[in-house]
Design an enzyme around this catalytic site. Sequence first.
Site, PDB file in Angstrom:
ATOM      1  N   ASP A   1      -7.776  -4.331   5.961  1.00 26.52           N
ATOM      2  CA  ASP A   1      -9.074  -3.855   6.407  1.00 26.52           C
ATOM      3  C   ASP A   1      -9.912  -3.584   5.167  1.00 26.52           C
ATOM      4  OD1 ASP A   1      -7.908  -1.582   5.373  1.00 26.52           O
ATOM      5  OD2 ASP A   1      -7.737  -0.544   7.288  1.00 26.52           O
TER       6      ASP A   1
ATOM      7  N   GLU B   1       0.811  -1.219   0.000  1.00 29.22           N
ATOM      8  CA  GLU B   1       0.000   0.000   0.000  1.00 29.22           C
ATOM      9  C   GLU B   1       0.844   1.268   0.000  1.00 29.22           C
ATOM     10  OE1 GLU B   1      -3.696   1.744   2.646  1.00 29.22           O
ATOM     11  OE2 GLU B   1      -3.579  -0.381   2.175  1.00 29.22           O
TER      12      GLU B   1
ATOM     13  N   ASP C   1      -3.144  -3.057   3.250  1.00 35.70           N
ATOM     14  CA  ASP C   1      -3.596  -3.130   4.636  1.00 35.70           C
ATOM     15  C   ASP C   1      -4.819  -4.033   4.730  1.00 35.70           C
ATOM     16  OD1 ASP C   1      -1.581  -1.419   5.271  1.00 35.70           O
ATOM     17  OD2 ASP C   1      -2.855   0.350   5.522  1.00 35.70           O
TER      18      ASP C   1
ATOM     19  N   TYR D   1      -0.515  -3.293  13.421  1.00 37.37           N
ATOM     20  CA  TYR D   1      -1.338  -2.415  12.579  1.00 37.37           C
ATOM     21  C   TYR D   1      -2.246  -1.554  13.457  1.00 37.37           C
ATOM     22  CZ  TYR D   1      -4.219  -0.991   8.613  1.00 37.37           C
ATOM     23  OH  TYR D   1      -4.875  -0.259   7.654  1.00 37.37           O
TER      24      TYR D   1
END
Length: 674
Positions: A128, A17, A126, A344
């Site tokens: 999520d 990312e 990431d 994280y």
Amino acid sequence: MHPDGGGGAIRVLNVAEKPSVAKAVAEILSRPSGGMRSREGRSRYNRVFEFDYSIGGRACHMLVTSVTGHLMELEFDDRFRRWHSCDPADLFHAPVRKSVPQDKQDIKRTLEEEARKCQWLVLWLDCDREGENIAYEVIDICVGANSRLNIWRARFSALIEREIHEAVQHLDRPNKLFANAVDARQEIDLRIGASFTRFQTMLLKDAFVLDDTGDDRNIILSYGPCQFPTLGFIVERFWEIQAHEPEEFWTINCSHTSDEGTASFGWIRGHLFDYSSAVVIYEMCVEEPMATVQNVRNQEKLKYPPYPLSTVELQKRASRYFRMSSEHTMKVAEELYQAGFISYPRTETDNFSPNTDLHSIVREQVAHPNWGTFAQRLLDPEARLWRNPSNGGHDDKAHPPIHPTKFSAGESNWSDNHKKLYELVVRHFLACCSQAAVGAETTVEIDIAGEQFNASGRVVLAKNYLDIYRFDSWGGALLPTYIIGQQFVPTTLTLDSGVTRPPPLLAEADLLSCMDKAGIGTDATMHDHIKKLLDRCYATKDANTRFSPTNLGEALVMGYDEMGYELWKPYLRSMMEADMKSVSIGTKSKSDVLETCLQQMKACFLDARANKVKLLDAMGTFFARSSRHINETQNSIEAVRPCAACNESEMVLKRRPTGEFMVGCQGFPQVSNK
């Protein structure tokens, strides 16, 4: 995961990312074999790292590169992007498209070129919903260049060797439902935000003097589906304070001093607002001042350590303990994560999986000069200090609670805030793994002339987690010894007056709590909504992190409140967030959620526009009227013909300042055709 069949090494394109994450992943995975090479991609900020590796026993040639957050932007078709190109109500159903903006075309070209030469695509975004959405943006670009790619997802929560090697050896598939939930949110926010922002700005900017300097032509009166309810919390508290009427009250207090110390007794009634009644009762006590001990309770009390650390709790505690803004907290936390020191930092989870090796995380902290001794005690079975962390009841199924992932006694490039936040994460984790503090609490109840009073005291018998968690305290006065039936004359017996006080302005930690409870925003976006309020001059924040609305912020909320529409309340957004969660778990479709939500919000918009006079009246309470012509083309647009100059907007009937009519382009002054 089943590696492809065939002979030679698989060429694997790995996409992270951010450039820093790509570099960290490449460095970790290349260590066993060595020989990592680095070269520039089309974008000089997003390098490509190459090395050999083995996945599932299969030889692989790894290429690791990155994006910089979202690769694509959602926007309206060109015809609808100019402010005066359409009725703002049309934006609820105008065509939208997702595309790569000009400043990220070089990243796109790098992905396309590398994807053509690879057999696998491994996504290191990431873990999520937002990361999953970016993953599908990367997939669209790469599959467009090479439709034969085998697509995998690496799931990790910390940039440390154990997690990264584990992730690449247990690859998963990307989650389309998570990406759909973000697509739904992006489209809802774009349509609602653009329509209401254009409506507010075009209606109000020219009608009032909003800037004392007179330079308010470029002011944007933005509306955001999360931003406005957040503003609503601030304004609502401000109104509570304004509406508060101080009221005098009276209370009776007494104290008793003996050889063992002093006890302060409070009146069971609390206080009375009627002065005459308070005086009568006080005089009764003065005439018969002998106090009789009616009850003595001794109890063991426990003060439990906090739940494991979630994102919102990290922001709230950093605000309370260090006066750090939520925005800066997340910036520092992200930097600590990218450097491998904490896990994280965007997680709703506040309980650890039973499979987590908590002891090994504690063991890494034993050498620390400040908390190493406590960590050693935690690991010593004879100390009996260890306690498995409590379950906070929240699990986002993506990441564990925030915890330390690498030892540091303080890096040379760390600011004071890096040190503070790392210390908070470590101490919080160690506290979670510790026994509750134990205290002995004594409550004494006495009677004076039929009136009841009580006093409480506490002594801490075992500090346990409080030894490490310096941010918590659990004090209390130590009471003298009393026995039931004992009598004494109070040392002091007073009738005291006071005045009721309004609640305080919302502090940042309290505002975050309001947003969290109402489901406004996500753990990763709450700080952004708060920052936008400050950037848009809708609210201010003082040195104690307490918020006040500006005149502009209060006027906007007041206007919508007068309409009877609770657009500034959290309920509508809470329902939207619940719907998006349903999309992410597959119980609702993206299309159904979009249709229902946008239909509801368009009805709100049309009603708000019909009641615009209330918004104008509210603004008039705070701002002087302007002599400029009010632009209300959003309310009645009479198109004459398409504009030949721009081929985007319509030629419409307009009124000159002199009162005469003319035909002009809605895109004027950007397009000069009249």
